[in-house]
Motif scaffolding. Structure first.
Motif, PDB file in Angstrom:
ATOM      1  N   GLY A  67      11.289  23.604 -66.669  1.00  0.00           N
ATOM      2  CA  GLY A  67      10.261  23.361 -65.665  1.00  0.00           C
ATOM      3  C   GLY A  67       9.205  24.445 -65.643  1.00  0.00           C
ATOM      4  O   GLY A  67       8.519  24.702 -66.633  1.00  0.00           O
ATOM      5  N   ILE A  68       9.048  25.119 -64.481  1.00  0.00           N
ATOM      6  CA  ILE A  68       8.055  26.191 -64.327  1.00  0.00           C
ATOM      7  C   ILE A  68       8.726  27.536 -64.548  1.00  0.00           C
ATOM      8  O   ILE A  68       9.755  27.834 -63.935  1.00  0.00           O
ATOM      9  CB  ILE A  68       7.422  26.162 -62.922  1.00  0.00           C
ATOM     10  N   TYR A  69       8.136  28.353 -65.403  1.00  0.00           N
ATOM     11  CA  TYR A  69       8.629  29.702 -65.666  1.00  0.00           C
ATOM     12  C   TYR A  69       7.665  30.706 -65.024  1.00  0.00           C
ATOM     13  O   TYR A  69       6.448  30.534 -65.085  1.00  0.00           O
ATOM     14  CB  TYR A  69       8.708  29.979 -67.165  1.00  0.00           C
ATOM     15  N   VAL A  70       8.233  31.760 -64.439  1.00  0.00           N
ATOM     16  CA  VAL A  70       7.434  32.791 -63.784  1.00  0.00           C
ATOM     17  C   VAL A  70       7.623  34.099 -64.542  1.00  0.00           C
ATOM     18  O   VAL A  70       8.756  34.534 -64.769  1.00  0.00           O
ATOM     19  CB  VAL A  70       7.851  32.971 -62.305  1.00  0.00           C
ATOM     20  N   PHE A  71       6.513  34.712 -64.943  1.00  0.00           N
ATOM     21  CA  PHE A  71       6.539  35.947 -65.721  1.00  0.00           C
ATOM     22  C   PHE A  71       5.742  37.039 -64.998  1.00  0.00           C
ATOM     23  O   PHE A  71       4.864  36.758 -64.188  1.00  0.00           O
ATOM     24  CB  PHE A  71       5.895  35.747 -67.096  1.00  0.00           C
ATOM     25  N   GLN A  72       6.043  38.292 -65.346  1.00  0.00           N
ATOM     26  CA  GLN A  72       5.175  39.424 -65.026  1.00  0.00           C
ATOM     27  C   GLN A  72       4.473  39.845 -66.310  1.00  0.00           C
ATOM     28  O   GLN A  72       5.084  39.964 -67.368  1.00  0.00           O
ATOM     29  CB  GLN A  72       5.993  40.602 -64.492  1.00  0.00           C
ATOM     30  N   GLN A  73       3.157  40.060 -66.199  1.00  0.00           N
ATOM     31  CA  GLN A  73       2.380  40.534 -67.336  1.00  0.00           C
ATOM     32  C   GLN A  73       2.181  42.037 -67.241  1.00  0.00           C
ATOM     33  O   GLN A  73       1.802  42.568 -66.190  1.00  0.00           O
ATOM     34  CB  GLN A  73       1.010  39.860 -67.375  1.00  0.00           C
ATOM     35  N   ASP A  74       2.455  42.727 -68.347  1.00  0.00           N
ATOM     36  CA  ASP A  74       2.094  44.131 -68.446  1.00  0.00           C
ATOM     37  C   ASP A  74       0.592  44.192 -68.700  1.00  0.00           C
ATOM     38  O   ASP A  74       0.117  43.705 -69.733  1.00  0.00           O
ATOM     39  CB  ASP A  74       2.858  44.799 -69.596  1.00  0.00           C
ATOM     40  N   PRO A  75      -0.200  44.750 -67.791  1.00  0.00           N
ATOM     41  CA  PRO A  75      -1.663  44.698 -67.939  1.00  0.00           C
ATOM     42  C   PRO A  75      -2.185  45.490 -69.129  1.00  0.00           C
ATOM     43  O   PRO A  75      -3.306  45.238 -69.575  1.00  0.00           O
ATOM     44  CB  PRO A  75      -2.178  45.270 -66.618  1.00  0.00           C
ATOM     45  N   LEU A  76      -1.410  46.443 -69.620  1.00  0.00           N
ATOM     46  CA  LEU A  76      -1.865  47.249 -70.753  1.00  0.00           C
ATOM     47  C   LEU A  76      -1.514  46.608 -72.093  1.00  0.00           C
ATOM     48  O   LEU A  76      -2.362  46.502 -72.978  1.00  0.00           O
ATOM     49  CB  LEU A  76      -1.264  48.655 -70.669  1.00  0.00           C
ATOM     50  N   SER A  77      -0.271  46.165 -72.242  1.00  0.00           N
ATOM     51  CA  SER A  77       0.163  45.601 -73.516  1.00  0.00           C
ATOM     52  C   SER A  77       0.003  44.089 -73.580  1.00  0.00           C
ATOM     53  O   SER A  77      -0.039  43.513 -74.672  1.00  0.00           O
ATOM     54  CB  SER A  77       1.631  45.952 -73.769  1.00  0.00           C
ATOM     55  N   GLY A  78      -0.052  43.440 -72.413  1.00  0.00           N
ATOM     56  CA  GLY A  78      -0.112  41.986 -72.376  1.00  0.00           C
ATOM     57  C   GLY A  78       1.229  41.310 -72.482  1.00  0.00           C
ATOM     58  O   GLY A  78       1.322  40.081 -72.429  1.00  0.00           O
ATOM     59  N   GLN A  79       2.315  42.076 -72.636  1.00  0.00           N
ATOM     60  CA  GLN A  79       3.640  41.483 -72.763  1.00  0.00           C
ATOM     61  C   GLN A  79       4.056  40.773 -71.477  1.00  0.00           C
ATOM     62  O   GLN A  79       3.677  41.165 -70.372  1.00  0.00           O
ATOM     63  CB  GLN A  79       4.672  42.558 -73.116  1.00  0.00           C
ATOM     64  N   LEU A  80       4.858  39.721 -71.639  1.00  0.00           N
ATOM     65  CA  LEU A  80       5.335  38.916 -70.521  1.00  0.00           C
ATOM     66  C   LEU A  80       6.835  39.105 -70.349  1.00  0.00           C
ATOM     67  O   LEU A  80       7.603  39.016 -71.315  1.00  0.00           O
ATOM     68  CB  LEU A  80       5.033  37.434 -70.758  1.00  0.00           C
TER      69      LEU A  80
END
Length: 387
Positions: free
Chosen positions: A53-66
């Protein structure tokens, strides 16, 4: 090993690391990442049998990693949107409700960005595929692809959806084999938030309405639509940040059409049509999917399914006209969706049929996309939404 296999291998390794780290594949963000503004929501095709369904991620603002935080498996969410205050998230669900379609609502935790299900309502048509929320937060508008219709649903102060307040059925057809009837596929407001535009693939038109914010009724604009060339099958629309120009991708004929937009009248006037494929590239099995303008308004990007690439175009800010600026492989199959983070630093390509989101850094001088090497493994991703 080809490029797609290499990316899939990296994605599998990333997923193995997630599972080994947390046991369930859920990775808590670091203290530096744990801010609601860095939360990313991904809709997937749950009906594929592989996704949740829906996945929730945090983005690292410097590297862009999720980093994965949560998933919600109660819907088949091919598109997501927020209310203006980001308190509620709404999702179309192709596998719920009357005629197989529904719209679902979720409360958004203000401190973590996590979701809590609220309720859902029938969309009154098959295959709802896109939606938006009005500026007041009182109405959600959804486009039904299968039946070529648009529905308005009321939102109460707690974010719950009520039965439909209005329903608009489009009429007509086009010359292509997929245009035997209307197929609404995108709906949103113009930048002044005065009019609602609906891209309908089946009739080669962008329909234009006003929303009565007191009654939740859609009122046809005058002019009532903008027209594309026959057989284009307009799928999505993206406005330039100035609001003066709009860009529409033709799903069927692999084109991008540039329009000027008069926000006083709500009128679209065609400026230019370009192909989204390189010269000589085969067209069989190809179709465009998503179109996005980067926040500074210098470039527009279109995803090409089948060719599995992103077409890049430079924008002349004085005229709105486009210049082709190349193509980048999405390093996967069937890029259903692409999205740019609010800072305009990263572009993410959701490869539906290779189960990956591939990360690119945007080179701001020429608009080129540089793969970062980071790949997020996720089954059948079809929508990426930044908070």
């Amino acid at each position: 090993m080809d490029l797609t296999d290499s990316v899939r291998t990296r994605a599998t390794a990333n997923l193995k690391l997630l599972i080994e780290t947390e046991g369930e594949g859920l990775v808590e963000p670091t203290a530096e990442r744990a801010t609601p503004s860095n939360v990313v929501y991904v809709g997937t095709y749950t009906r594929s049998g592989k996704s949740q369904g829906i996945y929730v991620f945090q983005q690292d603002p410097l590297s862009g990693q999720l980093a994965l935080l949560q998933y919600i498996d109660e819907v088949d969410p091919s598109f997501l949107t927020f209310d203006q205050r980001r308190r509620f998230l709404f999702a179309v669900s192709e596998g719920l409700g009357l005629n197989g379609g529904a719209v679902a609502s979720f409360a958004v935790d203000g401190s973590t960005g996590r979701l809590a299900p609220l309720n859902h309502q029938p969309s009154l048509g098959g295959e709802p595929c896109h939606l938006c929320c009005d500026p007041t937060g009182r109405w959600v508008i959804a486009a039904n692809h299968e039946h070529g219709s648009v529905v308005v649903l009321p939102v109460d102060p707690d974010g719950r959806l009520g039965p439909a307040s209005d329903f608009r059925q489009h009429e007509g057809s086009g010359p292509g084999p997929t245009q035997t009837g209307p197929h609404a596929h995108w709906v949103d407001f113009d930048l002044p938030r005065r009019r609602v535009l609906v891209a309908d693939k089946g009739i080669d038109k962008v329909m234009i309405y006003r929303l009565d914010a007191d009654t939740g009724k859609l009122v046809p604009n005058e002019p009532a639509f903008g027209t594309l060339h026959a057989g284009a099958a307009p799928r999505h629309l993206a406005f330039h940040p100035s609001g003066k120009y709009a860009y529409v991708n033709g799903e069927a004929d692999m084109t991008i059409t540039a329009f000027s937009y008069d926000d006083e009248r709500g009128a679209l006037d065609q400026l230019q049509v370009l192909t989204t494929l390189p010269e000589g590239a085969p067209r069989d099995g190809c179709s465009t999917a998503e179109i996005v303008v980067e926040p500074a308004g210098r470039f527009v990007y279109v995803s090409n399914r089948g060719h599995d690439s992103i077409a890049i175009f430079g924008i002349d800010p004085a005229t709105g006209l486009l210049t082709a600026a190349g193509h980048t492989s999405t390093q996967g199959r069937t890029p259903r969706n692409i999205a740019i983070d609010p800072r305009g630093t990263f572009l993410y390509a959701a490869n539906q049929d290779s189960d990956t989101i591939v990360h690119f850094r945007i080179e701001h001088q020429r608009g080129q996309l540089i793969a970062t090497g980071d790949v997020t493994p996720i089954a059948a991703p079809v929508c990426i939404l930044f908070r």
